[in-house]
Design an enzyme around this catalytic site. Structure first.
Site, short mmCIF file in Angstrom:
data_model
loop_
_atom_site.label_atom_id
_atom_site.label_comp_id
_atom_site.label_asym_id
_atom_site.label_seq_id
_atom_site.Cartn_x
_atom_site.Cartn_y
_atom_site.Cartn_z
N HIS A 1 1.38 -8.98 -3.48
CA HIS A 1 0.43 -7.90 -3.22
C HIS A 1 1.25 -6.63 -3.05
O HIS A 1 1.71 -6.30 -1.96
CB HIS A 1 -0.40 -8.22 -1.97
N ASP B 1 0.85 -1.20 0.00
CA ASP B 1 0.00 0.00 0.00
C ASP B 1 0.89 1.25 0.00
O ASP B 1 2.11 1.16 0.14
CB ASP B 1 -0.97 -0.01 1.21
N GLU C 1 1.93 -10.22 0.57
CA GLU C 1 2.28 -8.80 0.50
C GLU C 1 3.78 -8.66 0.77
O GLU C 1 4.44 -9.60 1.22
CB GLU C 1 1.47 -7.98 1.53
N ASP D 1 0.31 -17.44 -4.12
CA ASP D 1 1.05 -16.48 -4.95
C ASP D 1 0.07 -15.77 -5.88
O ASP D 1 0.02 -16.04 -7.09
CB ASP D 1 2.16 -17.20 -5.74
O1 9MR Z 1 2.35 -6.76 9.53
C1 9MR Z 1 1.05 -6.46 10.01
C2 9MR Z 1 0.51 -7.70 10.69
O2 9MR Z 1 1.26 -7.99 11.85
C3 9MR Z 1 -0.95 -7.49 11.06
O3 9MR Z 1 -1.47 -8.71 11.55
C4 9MR Z 1 -1.72 -7.05 9.81
C5 9MR Z 1 -3.20 -6.81 10.09
O4 9MR Z 1 -3.38 -5.75 10.95
O5 9MR Z 1 -1.16 -5.86 9.30
C6 9MR Z 1 0.17 -6.02 8.86
O6 9MR Z 1 0.65 -4.79 8.41
C7 9MR Z 1 0.10 -4.26 7.22
C8 9MR Z 1 -0.26 -2.82 7.52
O7 9MR Z 1 -1.32 -2.78 8.45
C9 9MR Z 1 -0.62 -2.02 6.27
N1 9MR Z 1 0.40 -2.13 5.27
C10 9MR Z 1 0.69 -3.52 4.91
C11 9MR Z 1 1.17 -4.28 6.13
C12 9MR Z 1 1.60 -5.69 5.75
O8 9MR Z 1 0.54 -6.52 5.41
#
Ligand code: 9MR
Length: 554
Positions: free
Chosen positions: A477, A164, A532, A523
């Site tokens: 992602h 993102d 991601e 994937d």
């Molecule tokens: O790395 C984060 C993970 O520990 C959490 O469980 C998850 C859901 O809240 O979010 C992950 O972080 C994401 C972040 O909120 C937004 N940018 C992408 C991150 C990686 O997925």
């Protein structure tokens, strides 16, 4: 019968330093022996016996280890077992991790906000600038007397967090720190590195230049009026799969939080000592970082429980954390190391602070690793035995888990969480500190297993780093990778990896191939929960690939 999986034999698809411990994992079958052949030939370079068949609960497999540590001759090889396709090719060589290390740092450059990527540096991944972030609105949750809601501030630069386009201080904390830690521990390696980024050749190591891109952004996230730090800079909701320049929605800074202030303080304290030798190139910056760290620390003292609460109109990542004792401990430790002020060591609460494998929400381990790194010059205030004991005990547990694992890795069932690939590498980072401290070879070997895991010795038989290894993620992602109309994803990114919760199932048009913890990986660009990329996951890849390169005895 179905043909055997082409990647049935699991091995680090990059390879090994000559003096490293070396294992492949083979599915249990008729074979009791294996050979290592010169890649693409029948020339046998090594013959060995498979270990006992052992159950690997996280993947539901029965597997055998194929040990070939004795093979040290540089070359390109494959593992061969009767009735199975040869493994992915890999290399044994004295500089084998140079490429993956450089790629894992260059990935940050590719995620820079507020700048165009020129073809000279980005090649096919050149793109126009996105997110100038020169007109960022103060969200109602972040309003203060000096900056009422709707006021605009400038907060350019920084890295996009992940797939993102938002920028989050908490996650920037551990990510930027880990890059700086790699530099503190292995400066010679990074001083010799040329990443072909815009700053290359400017008399500052490229790794530090890259870190600076994010540090400069972080500094803008502090309110100079009170030292508080905004939790994140974000759109109200996630963008579609578009390029940065196409994502033009309004941007906001949201709520000052205790966790953001403390992570900011820890990183700025670290950065001020790392950049101190570069005062000539960056006049005043080290002192400015140090003052910023202290101001954020004071704000956190006055606001010890300002946890992040997602406002109703914001739906992007939270990085919410309702236990900030670890953030207090880490910030105190870095401020102590940088300033030498014993009051910070007392504030750290060392006797009660445990060492754990670090993650964005649990940063205790970072405090201990920093103390271990600087122990020689900490004086009598810090408890040397406690510092060594914390790292050694944690390393012992990880090494024991590795010994018991059918894959020979520290990863256990419970470690397959969102971002599991980074769990493997943060475990390895701890073990490398354990090795530096004690010289115990089994810690170095268990750290090697962590890198082997992300580069192919895992239950899905692939390298989890884009562009690296025979089989790697094709559809991470990651908005630029999806939107750039180039088939290959942006290289050098570690994907989150398998984890059984599959929070993205509802958003995916295809099912996961498995729900087993170590195989629950998809994937597909839909899979933000397993595929991601993220700055905090790449950082320990930078650290571990450099550390093994630097520390493995020849
Ligand atoms: O790395 C984060 C993970 O520990 C959490 O469980 C998850 C859901 O809240 O979010 C992950 O972080 C994401 C972040 O909120 C937004 N940018 C992408 C991150 C990686 O997925």
């Amino acid at each position: 019968a179905a043909p055997p999986d082409a990647d049935a034999i699991k091995v680090n698809q990059v390879g090994f330093l000559p003096g490293a411990v070396k294992f492949a994992v083979v599915p249990d079958g008729q074979a009791r022996n294996f050979t290592i052949v010169r890649a693409g030939t029948d020339t046998v370079a090594h013959q060995g016996t498979l270990g006992p068949a052992t159950a690997h609960a996280p993947s539901g497999e029965q597997v055998r280890l194929a040990p070939f540590t004795a093979l040290a001759a540089p070359g390109r090889y494959q593992v061969r077992v009767a009735e199975l396709p040869d493994s992915a090719p890999f290399e044994i060589g004295p500089a084998v991790y140079g490429v993956v290390n450089a790629a894992s740092i260059k990935a940050y450059y590719f995620n820079r906000a507020s700048t165009a990527l020129a073809a000279t540096h980005a090649g096919a991944y050149a793109r126009p600038a996105g997110h100038p972030d020169t007109h960022v609105l103060v969200h109602a949750s972040a309003a203060s007397p000096g900056r009422p809601a709707g006021t605009a501030i400038a907060s350019p630069k920084g890295w996009y967090d992940a797939g993102d386009y938002n920028k989050y201080i908490v996650n920037s904390g551990i990510s930027t720190y880990t890059l700086l830690a790699a530099y503190e521990d292995f400066p010679a390696l990074f001083k010799a590195q040329d990443l072909n980024i815009p700053e290359s050749g400017n008399d500052i190591p490229d790794l530090l230049d890259e870190a600076l891109w994010n540090l400069e952004w972080m500094l803008t996230m502090q309110d100079p009026a009170d030292g508080g730090v905004y939790h994140k800079l974000t759109n109200l909701r996630f963008d579609g799969m578009v390029m940065p320049a196409q994502a033009t929605g309004p941007r906001y800074v949201v709520q000052k939080t205790t966790a953001a202030a403390l992570d900011f303080a820890a990183v700025m304290a670290t950065a001020s000592r790392v950049f101190a030798p570069y005062e000539r190139q960056l006049p005043g910056l080290p002192a400015r970082m140090r003052a910023a760290a202290q101001a954020a620390w004071r704000w956190a003292q006055a606001h010890p429980t300002d946890y992040y609460r997602q406002p109703a109109d914001v739906v992007t990542g939270e990085y919410g954390d309702k236990d900030v004792t670890d953030e207090f401990g880490w910030a105190a430790a870095e401020l102590f190391i940088t300033t030498g002020d014993a009051a910070y060591y007392q504030a750290m609460g060392a006797p009660a602070l445990q060492a754990t494998v670090p993650s964005w929400s649990d940063v205790r381990g970072l405090a201990w690793m920093s103390l271990a790194r600087h122990r020689q010059r900490l004086g009598t205030v810090a408890d040397q035995a406690l510092i060594a004991g914390r790292i050694d005990t944690l390393s012992q547990g990880l090494a024991a888990a590795s010994r018991q694992s059918a894959y020979g890795i520290p990863m256990q069932g419970a470690d397959y969480i969102w971002g599991s690939s980074a769990v493997a590498l943060n475990q390895a980072m701890v073990l490398l500190h354990g090795y530096r401290l004690t010289g115990k070879r089994e810690y170095l070997d268990a750290a090697q297993a962590g890198l082997d895991y992300v580069l192919g010795r895992n239950a899905v038989g692939m390298s989890f780093v884009t562009g690296i290894g025979k089989r790697s993620p094709q559809h991470p992602h990651h908005r630029p990778s999806e939107a750039d109309s180039i088939a290959a994803p942006v290289p050098g990114w570690l994907v989150g990896g398998p984890q059984p919760a599959q929070q993205d199932k509802k958003d995916c048009p295809v099912p996961y191939p498995s729900a087993l913890p170590a195989k629950s990986y998809l994937d597909h660009a839909c899979s933000y929960a397993s595929n991601e990329v993220a700055i905090n996951w790449n950082a320990p890849l930078v650290y571990v690939s450099a550390a093994l390169q630097a520390l493995t005895p020849a």
